[in-house]
Design a protein around this motif. Structure first.
Motif, PDB file in Angstrom:
ATOM      1  N   THR A   1       4.657  -1.048   2.986  1.00  0.00           N
ATOM      2  CA  THR A   1       4.103   0.296   2.844  1.00  0.00           C
ATOM      3  C   THR A   1       5.158   1.232   2.285  1.00  0.00           C
ATOM      4  N   LEU A  43      -5.625   2.831   3.107  1.00  0.00           N
ATOM      5  CA  LEU A  43      -4.626   3.301   2.155  1.00  0.00           C
ATOM      6  C   LEU A  43      -4.837   2.590   0.828  1.00  0.00           C
ATOM      7  N   THR A  75       2.331  -6.793   4.565  1.00  0.00           N
ATOM      8  CA  THR A  75       2.112  -5.550   3.835  1.00  0.00           C
ATOM      9  C   THR A  75       3.373  -4.698   3.824  1.00  0.00           C
ATOM     10  N   ALA A  91       2.291  -1.834  -5.729  1.00  0.00           N
ATOM     11  CA  ALA A  91       1.870  -0.576  -5.116  1.00  0.00           C
ATOM     12  C   ALA A  91       1.378   0.408  -6.174  1.00  0.00           C
ATOM     13  N   ILE A 129      -0.335   1.281  10.717  1.00  0.00           N
ATOM     14  CA  ILE A 129       0.499   1.940   9.718  1.00  0.00           C
ATOM     15  C   ILE A 129       0.303   3.453   9.775  1.00  0.00           C
ATOM     16  N   GLY A 148      -4.061   0.256  -1.993  1.00  0.00           N
ATOM     17  CA  GLY A 148      -3.134  -0.867  -2.056  1.00  0.00           C
ATOM     18  C   GLY A 148      -3.875  -2.173  -2.231  1.00  0.00           C
ATOM     19  N   ASN A 187       0.847  -1.178   0.000  1.00  0.00           N
ATOM     20  CA  ASN A 187       0.000   0.000   0.000  1.00  0.00           C
ATOM     21  C   ASN A 187       0.890   1.238   0.000  1.00  0.00           C
ATOM     22  N   VAL A 237      -4.844  -1.118   8.589  1.00  0.00           N
ATOM     23  CA  VAL A 237      -3.978   0.048   8.362  1.00  0.00           C
ATOM     24  C   VAL A 237      -3.871   0.982   9.559  1.00  0.00           C
TER      25      VAL A 237
END
Length: 159
Positions: free
Chosen positions: A103, A46, A101, A61, A142, A48, A23, A139
């Motif tokens: 990021t 986000l 994931t 991404a 994150i 993704g 993402n 998320v």
């Protein structure tokens, strides 16, 4: 492109799988981050999604950002890698995943926001102190980590 996760689901049903994806935290000139309001749940997240066979994480991404919100990513900078119990998710259709994931940060993008109606209701930029409370469970960690580290990243000229 093949639908790797869909093909896998045909074989194993809804059993838990490890799903790798990416993402992107897109940051505008006003230091706001882009969030995508998903249709499968009343959650913001986000942009993704899941990696397809043969893709790099950066390609995943960039593809997901383009598909979900219509923006073209330029340079992607690695932010962090997330995995573990906090990234478990059970989809409304019963499919279970443990996400891995990756990021990325991106303030180098072009285009206009156009939301794919099959995946989202809305997408817009939010100030860091006005993030919606209904963030996707996968998320929250994150976005919170980004909020905490934002000023350090800016001072280091990472973003």
């Amino acid at each position: 492109m093949a639908d790797y996760i869909g093909d896998l689901r045909k074989l194993i049903g809804t059993k838990p799988i490890i799903m790798c994806g990416a993402n992107v935290i897109l940051l505008n000139d006003q230091d706001q981050i882009l969030l995508h309001h998903r249709i499968d749940r009343d959650w913001w997240g986000l942009p993704g999604g899941a990696m397809e066979l043969g893709e790099s994480l950066e390609q995943t991404a960039s593809r997901e950002v383009l598909e979900e919100v219509g923006l073209v990513c330029g340079e992607l900078k690695l932010f962090n890698v997330y995995s573990g119990e906090n990234l478990y998710y059970k989809y409304p259709d019963g499919n279970e995943v443990y996400n891995v994931t990756i990021t990325y940060l991106c303030n180098d993008y072009s285009g206009e926001i156009v939301v794919d109606p099959s995946e989202g209701r809305d997408a817009r930029f939010f100030p860091l102190d006005m993030i919606p409370s209904n963030l996707s469970s996968t998320v929250k960690e994150i976005v919170e980590e980004f909020r905490i580290k934002y000023y350090d990243l800016k001072a280091q000229r990472v973003i």
